[in-house]
Write an enzyme that holds these catalytic residues in place. Structure first.
Site, PDB file in Angstrom:
ATOM      1  N   LEU A   1       0.826  -1.207   0.000  1.00 10.06           N
ATOM      2  CA  LEU A   1       0.000   0.000   0.000  1.00 10.06           C
ATOM      3  C   LEU A   1       0.859   1.256   0.000  1.00 10.06           C
ATOM      4  O   LEU A   1       2.022   1.233   0.424  1.00 10.06           O
ATOM      5  CB  LEU A   1      -0.971  -0.023   1.184  1.00 10.06           C
ATOM      6  CG  LEU A   1      -0.484   0.292   2.590  1.00 10.06           C
ATOM      7  CD1 LEU A   1      -0.634   1.778   2.896  1.00 10.06           C
ATOM      8  CD2 LEU A   1      -1.279  -0.511   3.600  1.00 10.06           C
ATOM      9  N   HIS A   2       0.280   2.327  -0.514  1.00 12.05           N
ATOM     10  CA  HIS A   2       0.979   3.607  -0.604  1.00 12.05           C
ATOM     11  C   HIS A   2      -0.062   4.716  -0.612  1.00 12.05           C
ATOM     12  O   HIS A   2      -1.164   4.548  -1.120  1.00 12.05           O
ATOM     13  CB  HIS A   2       1.855   3.658  -1.859  1.00 12.05           C
ATOM     14  CG  HIS A   2       1.195   3.126  -3.098  1.00 12.05           C
ATOM     15  ND1 HIS A   2       1.033   1.761  -3.330  1.00 12.05           N
ATOM     16  CD2 HIS A   2       0.620   3.750  -4.138  1.00 12.05           C
ATOM     17  CE1 HIS A   2       0.401   1.590  -4.471  1.00 12.05           C
ATOM     18  NE2 HIS A   2       0.129   2.774  -4.997  1.00 12.05           N
ATOM     19  N   VAL A   3       0.305   5.845  -0.034  1.00 11.26           N
ATOM     20  CA  VAL A   3      -0.607   6.979   0.088  1.00 11.26           C
ATOM     21  C   VAL A   3      -0.230   8.012  -0.975  1.00 11.26           C
ATOM     22  O   VAL A   3       0.912   8.468  -1.020  1.00 11.26           O
ATOM     23  CB  VAL A   3      -0.509   7.618   1.492  1.00 11.26           C
ATOM     24  CG1 VAL A   3      -1.488   8.779   1.618  1.00 11.26           C
ATOM     25  CG2 VAL A   3      -0.769   6.574   2.575  1.00 11.26           C
TER      26      VAL A   3
END
Ligand SMILES: [Zn+2]
Length: 170
Positions: free
Chosen positions: A111-113
């Site tokens: 995951l990454h923002v």
């Protein structure tokens, strides 16, 4: 989609890139690192200055992060969004996570923002996405422009926390 269409590198880039020598950060578009999270430019930006804040842990869901890893991720999101606003004189910022391929994540397993700078009157989000192009020269220029703003956010290279991190070797 550009991530999906692009050439596959072995392993997970979000795990691999921060393990590399600082001399390769520019090539890899890394802006700063902390023990539990780091900031890099998106190679397939929705807008110039489109960043990603990535947890060091290979996790596909926020629920897999420990409370301290989660806190460290969002603390860096906060710092990165503030630095970005100053660096590119943004009037607004979009912050978001696409959790899972069904939600639109290009690399769903880590995951990454996303942090995207916005200005009054700029294009709406979707038309910008539809016109995504890979522009390595522009990316390098953006990296050079942003790096001085982000260097102070990261751990110093000789900081004890960084030595601990490299000893941990994932
Ligand atoms: Zn990973």
């Amino acid at each position: 989609m550009a991530y999906i269409r692009g050439p596959k590198e072995p392993g997970c880039i979000f795990c691999n890139y921060p393990q590399e020598e600082p001399s390769r950060w520019r090539e890899r578009l890394l802006l700063c690192q902390r023990e539990d999270a780091y900031v890099m430019l998106n190679k397939y930006p929705f807008a110039a200055g489109h960043l990603m804040v990535v947890p060091r842990k290979h996790a596909s869901d926020l629920g897999e992060l420990s409370p301290s890893e989660h806190a460290a991720l969002w603390e860096l999101v906060r710092a990165a969004a503030s630095a970005l606003k100053v660096a590119v004189n943004a009037e607004g910022v979009n912050v978001g996570v696409n959790m899972g391929a069904a939600a639109g994540a290009g690399i769903a397993e880590h995951l990454h923002v996303h942090i995207v700078p916005r200005w009054r009157g700029d294009l709406n989000f979707m038309p910008v996405i539809a016109d995504v192009k890979v522009m390595p020269d522009h990316l390098d220029g953006t990296w050079q422009r942003l790096e001085p703003y982000f260097r102070p956010l990261g751990d110093a290279p000789e900081a004890p926390s960084v030595r601990r991190r490299s000893a941990r070797a994932r």
